[in-house]
Structures are given as C-alpha cells and as structure tokens.
Design a protein around this motif. Sequence first.
Motif, short mmCIF file in Angstrom:
data_model
loop_
_atom_site.label_atom_id
_atom_site.label_comp_id
_atom_site.label_asym_id
_atom_site.label_seq_id
_atom_site.Cartn_x
_atom_site.Cartn_y
_atom_site.Cartn_z
N GLN A 51 5.38 -12.48 4.44
CA GLN A 51 5.77 -13.03 3.14
C GLN A 51 4.64 -13.87 2.54
N VAL A 52 4.02 -14.69 3.36
CA VAL A 52 2.92 -15.52 2.89
C VAL A 52 1.76 -14.64 2.43
N ALA A 53 1.42 -13.63 3.23
CA ALA A 53 0.32 -12.72 2.87
C ALA A 53 0.61 -12.01 1.56
N ALA A 54 1.86 -11.56 1.36
CA ALA A 54 2.24 -10.87 0.13
C ALA A 54 2.16 -11.81 -1.07
N THR A 55 2.58 -13.04 -0.89
CA THR A 55 2.55 -14.01 -1.99
C THR A 55 1.12 -14.35 -2.39
N ILE A 56 0.25 -14.56 -1.42
CA ILE A 56 -1.16 -14.85 -1.72
C ILE A 56 -1.77 -13.70 -2.51
N ALA A 57 -1.47 -12.47 -2.10
CA ALA A 57 -2.00 -11.30 -2.82
C ALA A 57 -1.50 -11.24 -4.25
N ALA A 58 -0.22 -11.54 -4.46
CA ALA A 58 0.35 -11.51 -5.81
C ALA A 58 -0.33 -12.53 -6.71
N ALA A 60 -3.36 -13.75 -6.34
CA ALA A 60 -4.74 -13.30 -6.59
C ALA A 60 -4.78 -12.25 -7.68
N VAL A 61 -3.86 -11.30 -7.64
CA VAL A 61 -3.83 -10.23 -8.64
C VAL A 61 -3.47 -10.79 -10.00
N ARG A 62 -2.53 -11.74 -10.03
CA ARG A 62 -2.17 -12.35 -11.30
C ARG A 62 -3.38 -13.01 -11.95
N ARG A 63 -4.25 -13.61 -11.13
CA ARG A 63 -5.45 -14.26 -11.66
C ARG A 63 -6.59 -13.27 -11.91
N ARG A 64 -6.31 -11.99 -11.65
CA ARG A 64 -7.29 -10.92 -11.85
C ARG A 64 -8.56 -11.15 -11.03
N LEU A 65 -8.35 -11.56 -9.81
CA LEU A 65 -9.46 -11.82 -8.90
C LEU A 65 -9.80 -10.57 -8.10
N PRO A 66 -11.03 -10.42 -7.68
CA PRO A 66 -11.41 -9.26 -6.87
C PRO A 66 -10.82 -9.37 -5.47
N VAL A 197 8.06 -12.42 -9.97
CA VAL A 197 7.45 -12.73 -11.28
C VAL A 197 6.76 -14.09 -11.23
N ARG A 198 7.35 -15.02 -10.51
CA ARG A 198 6.76 -16.35 -10.40
C ARG A 198 5.36 -16.28 -9.78
N ALA A 199 5.18 -15.38 -8.83
CA ALA A 199 3.87 -15.24 -8.19
C ALA A 199 2.95 -14.30 -8.94
N LEU A 200 3.50 -13.17 -9.40
CA LEU A 200 2.68 -12.10 -9.95
C LEU A 200 2.59 -12.11 -11.47
N GLY A 201 3.58 -12.69 -12.12
CA GLY A 201 3.65 -12.59 -13.57
C GLY A 201 4.54 -11.43 -13.97
N ARG A 208 -0.17 -1.78 -9.88
CA ARG A 208 0.18 -2.81 -8.90
C ARG A 208 1.38 -2.39 -8.05
N GLY A 209 1.77 -1.13 -8.16
CA GLY A 209 3.01 -0.68 -7.54
C GLY A 209 3.10 -0.94 -6.05
N TRP A 210 2.07 -0.64 -5.30
CA TRP A 210 2.16 -0.81 -3.85
C TRP A 210 2.08 -2.27 -3.45
N LEU A 211 1.44 -3.10 -4.24
CA LEU A 211 1.52 -4.55 -4.00
C LEU A 211 2.97 -5.01 -4.15
N ILE A 212 3.62 -4.56 -5.22
CA ILE A 212 5.00 -4.95 -5.48
C ILE A 212 5.92 -4.42 -4.39
N ALA A 213 5.73 -3.16 -4.01
CA ALA A 213 6.57 -2.57 -2.96
C ALA A 213 6.43 -3.33 -1.65
N ALA A 214 5.20 -3.68 -1.28
CA ALA A 214 4.98 -4.44 -0.05
C ALA A 214 5.65 -5.81 -0.13
N TRP A 215 5.55 -6.45 -1.30
CA TRP A 215 6.17 -7.77 -1.47
C TRP A 215 7.67 -7.68 -1.26
#
Length: 257
Positions: A51-58, A60-66, A197-201, A208-215
């Motif tokens: 859960q923590v790993a998924a949240t950190i990724a969300a 990062a993606v929301r901030r459009r980071l590499p 949405v709170r994490a990813l926007g 971003r589908g597979w990020l969302i699915a993993a989350w």
Amino acid sequence: MTVVVIVALLGAAIFYGAYHLLKRTKPFALGEHCMVKTPDGTLDLDIEQAQVAATIAAVAVRRRLPERALQIAYVTAIQESKLANLPYGDRDSVGVFQQRPSMGWGTREQLQDPVYAARKFFAALEKVRHYTTLPLHEAAQAVQRSADGSAYAEHEYNARILSAAFSGRVPQAVHCWYPPSDKPVTPQPEAARKQLVRALGTDSSTKRGWLIAAWYVTYAQKYGLRQVRYEGVTWTAESGHDGWRKATKPVATVQIA
C-alpha cells in the motif's frame, strides 16, 4: 538466564524477518501478502508495504516526476522504514521516510499520512540539482541528510523492481492475497476511489491504468473490493494468490467491484 536467551532469540527472529522483507523469495501460500513480479525480479511484500509503495507511486505520477524520482523515494523508504508507516523513530522521526517535525517537515500527524509524507519528500527532491542524473543513494542523501548516506545504495535493485511495477510500466506486476473475512464485508468502491484521487488526482487515463489497478489490488482488503478488472484480465480477492487471470470481456479503464 533462560529469559535472556528467549528474548535474544526473539530479537534475532524479528530482525531476520524484517531484513528479508523486500527480498526475492517464494510466495507465501497462507496469510496476507503481496507479490511484485517484473522482468528484473520478484519481491514479496506485506500488504502495508505494498500500500505504501502504491501510494508513493501515485504521488510521483501526480507530480509528473520521472521514474527515477520514484526509485529515489523507494531506496529512501526501504532504508528508513522498510516501507512501513512507523509511529516512532530516531529522536522525533516518524512515518515512511522518518521525517522529523522538529526539522520542519510537518506535524507528527501529517507525517504519518503517506500521501503527505511522499509529497514533502518529492518537493524536497525536486530542489536537488541534477537529481535525475545523480546516483540514487546520493540523491536520497541530499534529501534526507542521514548519518550514513551510503546505506541507501543497498536497495537500488529492489527500488527498480518496485518502480517498474507500481508506476504501471509493467502490466499485471502486482497481486495480493489474504484470508476471507469471518464477517460479511460490504465493498466500498467509492471510498477507495476517493482515497486514490487524493494521492493521484482526478486523471485516471489508460496511460496510468496499471498504476491504478495495482493501487486498488493493494487496498482491496481495506475497502472490501472483490475484484479489479483491466485490459482483458481480472484479479479477484477469493483467488488473489493466483494473480491476474484472463477475463471474458476486456475493459478499457480500470473497474472495481
């Protein structure tokens, strides 16, 4: 004397268990667990770590980071807390990144919110010059300023596996399993969506589908989700250990129930 020996053995067992989290191991047949599998390797996580790993990724993606930024966050979080949202730490450190209220990171309550903690970490990382080209451990140390910055380098291999999976770059890379509840569970898909949405926007594009699915898979137990569907495959809670299975009807966006 016997008590001392027992305490020592228990301490060793706890250390061994913590050390071997995030290692390449065989999947656990029972209990609560998650598996992360990419072409670079396989990792076992407990559900909180996933859960923590998924949240950190969300975040990062929301901030459009590499993805490089995500890897830096992971080497840091693994070293500091083993990807756990700790309520304690050295001096007044708390949370996933062991950030200190006394150093201006935020309040204890804020820092124990992984979304907030990740936002603060990435905001600090973005201020590090050329962080995308620095070695991962050097970029992490520039943010954390810990006593031994070289320790972050030990986790680079695992960070690359995690970033490939939780960023969504590798499809079907994350699945979790847990025993069925003894009591009836009411699915809370709307609560799950609000937390995502709170994490990813609000952007939930297919990119971003597979990020969302993993989350959703990592949070399925918390929100009582029975299944997650995407791109022709389905993960179901009752057979979570088997991972993603071919679905009868492909869907273009992530669907939960």
